[in-house]
Design a protein around this motif. Structure first.
Motif, PDB file in Angstrom:
ATOM      1  N   GLU A   1      60.187   5.659  45.243  1.00 47.70           N
ATOM      2  CA  GLU A   1      60.820   4.541  44.552  1.00 47.70           C
ATOM      3  C   GLU A   1      59.947   4.086  43.389  1.00 47.70           C
ATOM      4  OE1 GLU A   1      62.865   0.317  45.803  1.00 47.70           O
ATOM      5  OE2 GLU A   1      60.952   0.865  46.698  1.00 47.70           O
ATOM      6  N   LYS A   2      60.574   3.950  42.220  1.00 40.84           N
ATOM      7  CA  LYS A   2      59.845   3.468  41.042  1.00 40.84           C
ATOM      8  C   LYS A   2      59.540   1.984  41.219  1.00 40.84           C
ATOM      9  CE  LYS A   2      60.304   7.436  38.892  1.00 40.84           C
ATOM     10  NZ  LYS A   2      61.011   8.165  39.933  1.00 40.84           N
ATOM     11  N   ARG A   3      58.303   1.605  40.871  1.00 38.80           N
ATOM     12  CA  ARG A   3      57.889   0.216  41.069  1.00 38.80           C
ATOM     13  C   ARG A   3      58.365  -0.701  39.935  1.00 38.80           C
ATOM     14  NH1 ARG A   3      53.906  -0.586  44.946  1.00 38.80           N
ATOM     15  NH2 ARG A   3      53.089   1.297  45.913  1.00 38.80           N
ATOM     16  N   THR A   4      58.639  -0.124  38.780  1.00 39.09           N
ATOM     17  CA  THR A   4      59.060  -0.944  37.647  1.00 39.09           C
ATOM     18  C   THR A   4      60.539  -0.726  37.364  1.00 39.09           C
ATOM     19  OG1 THR A   4      58.565   0.758  35.988  1.00 39.09           O
ATOM     20  CG2 THR A   4      56.765  -0.687  36.646  1.00 39.09           C
TER      21      THR A   4
ATOM     22  N   TYR B   1      72.067   8.199  34.258  1.00 37.77           N
ATOM     23  CA  TYR B   1      71.222   7.344  35.097  1.00 37.77           C
ATOM     24  C   TYR B   1      71.291   7.897  36.511  1.00 37.77           C
ATOM     25  CZ  TYR B   1      68.970   3.021  36.709  1.00 37.77           C
ATOM     26  OH  TYR B   1      68.077   2.113  37.239  1.00 37.77           O
ATOM     27  N   LEU B   2      70.434   8.853  36.792  1.00 34.42           N
ATOM     28  CA  LEU B   2      70.434   9.539  38.083  1.00 34.42           C
ATOM     29  C   LEU B   2      69.085   9.297  38.740  1.00 34.42           C
ATOM     30  CD1 LEU B   2      71.941  13.015  38.800  1.00 34.42           C
ATOM     31  CD2 LEU B   2      69.751  12.421  39.775  1.00 34.42           C
ATOM     32  N   GLU B   3      69.075   8.515  39.811  1.00 38.34           N
ATOM     33  CA  GLU B   3      67.840   8.169  40.505  1.00 38.34           C
ATOM     34  C   GLU B   3      67.979   8.466  41.993  1.00 38.34           C
ATOM     35  OE1 GLU B   3      65.167   7.509  39.161  1.00 38.34           O
ATOM     36  OE2 GLU B   3      65.591   6.710  37.175  1.00 38.34           O
ATOM     37  N   PRO B   4      67.443   9.583  42.475  1.00 42.33           N
ATOM     38  CA  PRO B   4      67.581   9.942  43.895  1.00 42.33           C
ATOM     39  C   PRO B   4      66.892   8.981  44.851  1.00 42.33           C
ATOM     40  CG  PRO B   4      66.950  11.846  42.560  1.00 42.33           C
ATOM     41  CD  PRO B   4      66.782  10.638  41.703  1.00 42.33           C
ATOM     42  N   TYR B   5      65.935   8.209  44.339  1.00 41.09           N
ATOM     43  CA  TYR B   5      65.251   7.281  45.247  1.00 41.09           C
ATOM     44  C   TYR B   5      66.154   6.120  45.651  1.00 41.09           C
ATOM     45  CZ  TYR B   5      64.820   3.984  41.375  1.00 41.09           C
ATOM     46  OH  TYR B   5      65.106   3.117  40.356  1.00 41.09           O
ATOM     47  N   ALA B   6      67.188   5.839  44.855  1.00 41.86           N
ATOM     48  CA  ALA B   6      68.039   4.670  45.092  1.00 41.86           C
ATOM     49  C   ALA B   6      68.869   4.861  46.356  1.00 41.86           C
ATOM     50  CB  ALA B   6      68.950   4.426  43.894  1.00 41.86           C
ATOM     51  N   SER B   7      69.150   3.765  47.031  1.00 37.98           N
ATOM     52  CA  SER B   7      69.924   3.824  48.271  1.00 37.98           C
ATOM     53  C   SER B   7      71.381   4.150  47.999  1.00 37.98           C
ATOM     54  CB  SER B   7      69.838   2.481  48.997  1.00 37.98           C
ATOM     55  OG  SER B   7      70.498   1.464  48.228  1.00 37.98           O
ATOM     56  N   SER B   8      71.886   3.710  46.851  1.00 35.90           N
ATOM     57  CA  SER B   8      73.302   3.858  46.536  1.00 35.90           C
ATOM     58  C   SER B   8      73.501   3.666  45.043  1.00 35.90           C
ATOM     59  CB  SER B   8      74.121   2.826  47.316  1.00 35.90           C
ATOM     60  OG  SER B   8      73.659   1.516  46.995  1.00 35.90           O
TER      61      SER B   8
ATOM     62  N   ASP C   1      75.909   2.739  52.595  1.00 33.56           N
ATOM     63  CA  ASP C   1      75.045   3.882  52.304  1.00 33.56           C
ATOM     64  C   ASP C   1      73.669   3.764  52.944  1.00 33.56           C
ATOM     65  OD1 ASP C   1      77.117   4.915  50.822  1.00 33.56           O
ATOM     66  OD2 ASP C   1      75.870   5.492  49.121  1.00 33.56           O
ATOM     67  N   THR C   2      73.254   2.555  53.288  1.00 32.21           N
ATOM     68  CA  THR C   2      71.959   2.388  53.958  1.00 32.21           C
ATOM     69  C   THR C   2      72.103   2.249  55.467  1.00 32.21           C
ATOM     70  OG1 THR C   2      72.071  -0.009  53.625  1.00 32.21           O
ATOM     71  CG2 THR C   2      70.916   1.292  51.936  1.00 32.21           C
ATOM     72  N   LYS C   3      73.332   2.395  55.966  1.00 33.53           N
ATOM     73  CA  LYS C   3      73.592   2.214  57.403  1.00 33.53           C
ATOM     74  C   LYS C   3      73.059   0.852  57.847  1.00 33.53           C
ATOM     75  CE  LYS C   3      75.190   6.400  57.486  1.00 33.53           C
ATOM     76  NZ  LYS C   3      75.064   6.629  56.032  1.00 33.53           N
ATOM     77  N   HIS C   4      73.550  -0.196  57.160  1.00 35.30           N
ATOM     78  CA  HIS C   4      73.144  -1.579  57.433  1.00 35.30           C
ATOM     79  C   HIS C   4      71.642  -1.757  57.222  1.00 35.30           C
ATOM     80  CE1 HIS C   4      77.066  -2.945  59.023  1.00 35.30           C
ATOM     81  NE2 HIS C   4      77.182  -1.689  59.398  1.00 35.30           N
ATOM     82  N   PHE C   5      71.149  -1.200  56.096  1.00 35.51           N
ATOM     83  CA  PHE C   5      69.761  -1.339  55.659  1.00 35.51           C
ATOM     84  C   PHE C   5      68.765  -0.687  56.618  1.00 35.51           C
ATOM     85  CE2 PHE C   5      72.155  -4.703  53.662  1.00 35.51           C
ATOM     86  CZ  PHE C   5      71.719  -4.659  52.350  1.00 35.51           C
ATOM     87  N   ALA C   6      69.193   0.370  57.282  1.00 31.39           N
ATOM     88  CA  ALA C   6      68.299   1.087  58.199  1.00 31.39           C
ATOM     89  C   ALA C   6      67.703   2.332  57.550  1.00 31.39           C
ATOM     90  CB  ALA C   6      69.048   1.487  59.468  1.00 31.39           C
TER      91      ALA C   6
ATOM     92  N   GLY D   1      64.429   0.630  49.978  1.00 27.76           N
ATOM     93  CA  GLY D   1      63.144   0.308  49.379  1.00 27.76           C
ATOM     94  C   GLY D   1      63.132  -1.158  49.023  1.00 27.76           C
ATOM     95  N   SER D   2      62.048  -1.601  48.426  1.00 27.21           N
ATOM     96  CA  SER D   2      61.943  -3.019  48.078  1.00 27.21           C
ATOM     97  C   SER D   2      63.019  -3.413  47.074  1.00 27.21           C
ATOM     98  CB  SER D   2      60.555  -3.301  47.490  1.00 27.21           C
ATOM     99  OG  SER D   2      60.337  -2.521  46.319  1.00 27.21           O
ATOM    100  N   ARG D   3      63.359  -2.478  46.174  1.00 24.91           N
ATOM    101  CA  ARG D   3      64.364  -2.800  45.156  1.00 24.91           C
ATOM    102  C   ARG D   3      65.762  -2.891  45.768  1.00 24.91           C
ATOM    103  NH1 ARG D   3      62.768   0.920  39.997  1.00 24.91           N
ATOM    104  NH2 ARG D   3      64.801   0.142  39.265  1.00 24.91           N
ATOM    105  N   THR D   4      65.969  -2.202  46.899  1.00 26.75           N
ATOM    106  CA  THR D   4      67.257  -2.304  47.594  1.00 26.75           C
ATOM    107  C   THR D   4      67.480  -3.734  48.084  1.00 26.75           C
ATOM    108  OG1 THR D   4      66.966  -0.021  48.349  1.00 26.75           O
ATOM    109  CG2 THR D   4      68.687  -1.320  49.421  1.00 26.75           C
ATOM    110  N   PHE D   5      66.447  -4.302  48.686  1.00 24.04           N
ATOM    111  CA  PHE D   5      66.574  -5.675  49.197  1.00 24.04           C
ATOM    112  C   PHE D   5      66.642  -6.689  48.050  1.00 24.04           C
ATOM    113  CE2 PHE D   5      64.766  -3.428  52.840  1.00 24.04           C
ATOM    114  CZ  PHE D   5      65.592  -3.875  53.847  1.00 24.04           C
ATOM    115  N   GLU D   6      65.964  -6.383  46.934  1.00 22.38           N
ATOM    116  CA  GLU D   6      66.040  -7.273  45.780  1.00 22.38           C
ATOM    117  C   GLU D   6      67.457  -7.293  45.216  1.00 22.38           C
ATOM    118  OE1 GLU D   6      63.108  -5.902  43.081  1.00 22.38           O
ATOM    119  OE2 GLU D   6      61.416  -6.485  44.341  1.00 22.38           O
TER     120      GLU D   6
END
Length: 666
Positions: free
Chosen positions: A327-330, A468-475, A508-513, A517-522
């Motif tokens: 996951e990219k931090r910025t 805009y293709l980012e595999p680290y993203a949850s969705s 896509d995160t199966k209820h955040f399971a 990453g931190s950006r998902t919750f943000e």
């Protein structure tokens, strides 16, 4: 004597002369009988001598021709026997009937007449069988079959004439060796990139960062020297590779172990350092080869990094990819993308948003988010939706309550009519034209934006103006949510819009399971602050009892293979929606000791679907790609035109091959 010699009128000049003499003798007898008799006697004597001479000529000519024929046959036999190429005659049952000395030299100390072709030339028999099958199907057959065969350490060019049951063999060992040498020495270019050096060196000072790079560089240099690769450092995180085809094959056979070595060497860091490798081979144009190498590297990075992509002609192979994308931090990239998307929208007469076939919650949420972005700049925008499926039926019921939002949904035909050369097409949750809801829209659009979170596959919309293709993203909903935060100073979402985006992330995160990453919750926090209704999400995600029983029936027949892999196969003739197949795979992943799950079932469209899930220790994407599908490291699928039983056989073959070569788990 040949008839053309016997019947030649132009060769009988003496006969015509004798006839003329007889005519003159007759005229002479009218004037003087004695002179006539003398002339007749002389004419008969001359005719007799002429006849004897002609008969002698014919006997000598026949003897000469006979002797010449004998000599020619003898020389011909010797010539055929010592010809510098082989001749083989075979019977209808494909056994040798005759051959010359060349073939004897190929198989010394062996009697060949009567031996089966299958025993001597098995490759030829395969070609003959294919030719026979074409003949039986009344297809057009070639008069000659040409192929290359090998025997011991030599190579031969074979020409088969099936109608004559004749085979010509010509040794081409020198040519084959030269050709192989040419292929082995052809140039291949590659680029190595430290794809997460910034994340891995986070918190290090310059000295520690330099020491880390030097350590990795030393490891890469030793690896390059081992495989005879010329390595040139271009920058602190990029290297140029030059090698030949022989070295490239050795690298592929080794499965690019340098990827694992570097990751394990830096495992003590908070974020292990990983490499991405792009290699290209097959083009004689070095400029094109460089472009293909960069394209391969982009492919490896687009799939999450920590892997090698090799483009060899039409073949594209992937190696590695055992770790999740970092996951990219910025959010710099999200801000840049949002500004570029804003400019593209403002330059367009309208925006059309489209997802993949059988859209899921992520498609609907992301599409509504992009629609909102266009509306904030008063750009006319529409979402393409054709038909409903159980995965989105409940969320669409909530959308229908908002008439303004519902009016933005159009069919594929309506979208085709709306499309102009100034229309912007935004493709969400997929990057493959064939998987979109209407591929014709992709081919017709002059400007395309791709927003996706799946690992990049071989098929890609290459002519997109913005990717805009980012595999680290949850969705995709997570990506769109971040874009919304930067695309306009004041973002105002309705509860339905915010809920749709949050529902896409939740599913896509199966209820955040998983994949969070931190950006998902943000992103989720941003949506919650803008009115996302979690209770509505619970309502739209509720399961139907009948569907749950159907899923439980498949789970009941699941079995374990390789200790940690669960495989479930539904009964043939009992089709299930793709959504249910995927949900069963998710259910199996929740079982004890299950690190990966595969569910095989007939779909409602008649195809056989395989849904694959993983906890991260197995790359199910690469397994599905071998079967013709794709997806994500922990979430992938494929559709096959076969039966559930044969689909299971193919899957087991792939698993066995991977286990034998590199191991299924990290």
């Amino acid at each position: 004597m040949p008839k053309f010699l016997q019947k030649r009128w132009h060769g009988y000049h003496t006969v015509w002369a004798f006839a003329l003499v007889l005519l003159l003798v007759i005229f002479l007898s009218f004037y003087n009988t004695i002179l006539g008799l003398v002339g007749l006697l002389l004419a008969v004597t001359g005719g007799y001598a002429m006849l004897k001479t002609e008969m002698k000529f014919r006997r000598e000519l026949v003897d000469y021709i006979g002797d010449l024929s004998f000599r020619i046959q003898r020389v011909e036999g010797e010539a055929v026997s010592v010809l510098p190429f082989g001749i083989v005659l075979y019977s209808e049952d494909r056994t040798l009937e005759w051959h010359n000395q060349f073939v004897v030299n190929m198989f010394p100390n062996q009697t060949l007449v009567g031996v089966s072709l299958q025993e001597l030339f098995p490759q030829l028999v395969v070609a003959l069988q294919e030719s026979q099958e074409k003949k039986e199907h009344k297809e057009k057959m070639p008069k000659e079959i040409r192929l290359e065969i090998s025997h011991e350490d030599k190579f031969y060019g074979a020409t088969v004439i099936p109608d004559e049951r004749l085979i010509y063999l010509d040794e081409i060992t020198e040519l084959a060796v030269l050709r192989q040498r040419y292929e082995d020495e052809r140039l291949a270019l590659g680029i190595i990139m430290l794809d997460n050096i910034d994340e891995a060196s986070q918190g290090m000072d310059d000295q520690q960062r330099t020491a880390l790079i030097a350590k990795v560089t030393s490891e890469i240099t030793d690896w390059a020297r081992e495989f005879n690769v010329y390595l040139r450092r271009l920058s602190s995180d990029r290297y140029l590779m030059m090698l030949n085809h022989r070295s490239l094959e050795a690298l592929e056979n080794s499965r690019f172990l340098i990827l694992d070595e570097v990751r394990e060497m830096t495992a003590d860091l908070k974020v292990p350092l990983t490499l991405s490798v792009g290699l290209a081979f097959g083009s004689d144009d070095i400029t094109e080869l460089g472009q293909l190498a960069q394209s391969s590297l982009d492919m490896a990075l687009g799939r999450g990094g920590d892997q090698a992509a090799v483009k060899a002609g039409q073949r594209l192979s992937f190696y590695g990819g055992k770790s999740n994308a970092v996951e990219k931090r910025t959010r710099v990239r999200a801000r840049v993308i949002s500004h570029a998307l804003r400019d593209l929208m403002q330059e367009s007469d309208k925006v059309i948003i489209m997802g993949h076939k059988l859209p899921d919650m992520d498609v609907i949420g992301a599409a509504i988010g992009v629609l909102k972005a266009a509306q904030m700049y008063k750009v006319e925008a529409y979402i393409v939706l054709e038909g409903l499926n159980p995965s989105i039926s409940r969320i669409m019921e909530e959308v229908r309550k908002d008439e303004a939002l519902m009016s933005r949904f159009v069919s594929t035909e309506q979208a085709m009519q709306m499309m102009t050369e100034h229309t912007l097409l935004v493709v969400v949750d997929t990057h493959k034209a064939s998987m979109t809801m209407e591929p014709r829209l992709v081919h017709r659009a002059s400007r395309i934006v791709v927003m996706d979170h799946h690992r990049r596959g071989e098929e890609f919309i290459n002519d997109a103006v913005l990717i805009y293709l980012e595999p680290y993203a949850s969705s995709t909903c997570e990506l769109v949510t971040e874009v919304l935060q930067y695309i306009h100073e004041r973002v105002s979402l309705t509860p339905v819009e915010a809920t749709a985006l949050l529902a896409g992330i939740t599913v896509d995160t199966k209820h955040f399971a998983l994949h969070t990453g931190s950006r998902t919750f943000e992103a989720a926090g941003f949506l919650r602050r803008h009115g996302a209704d979690t209770m509505m999400i619970q309502r739209v995600l509720k399961e139907d009892l009948t569907e749950f029983i159907a899923k439980a029936e498949i789970v009941k027949h699941a079995r374990m293979v390789y200790d940690h892999i669960a495989i479930a196969v539904s009964k043939n003739g009992e089709p299930m929606p793709q959504l249910l197949i995927a949900q069963v795979a998710d259910m199996l992943l929740n079982m004890t000791d299950v690190q990966a799950s595969f569910v095989i079932s007939e779909r409602t469209d008649g195809k056989i679907g395989i849904s694959a899930r993983s906890m991260g220790k197995m790359n199910v994407q690469m397994i599905m790609e071998r079967l013709g599908g794709g997806g994500h490291l922990t979430n992938a699928a494929v559709q096959l035109d076969t039966t559930p039983e044969k689909a299971e056989e193919k899957l087991m073959e792939v698993l066995a091959d991977i286990e034998a070569k590199e191991g299924l788990f990290e």
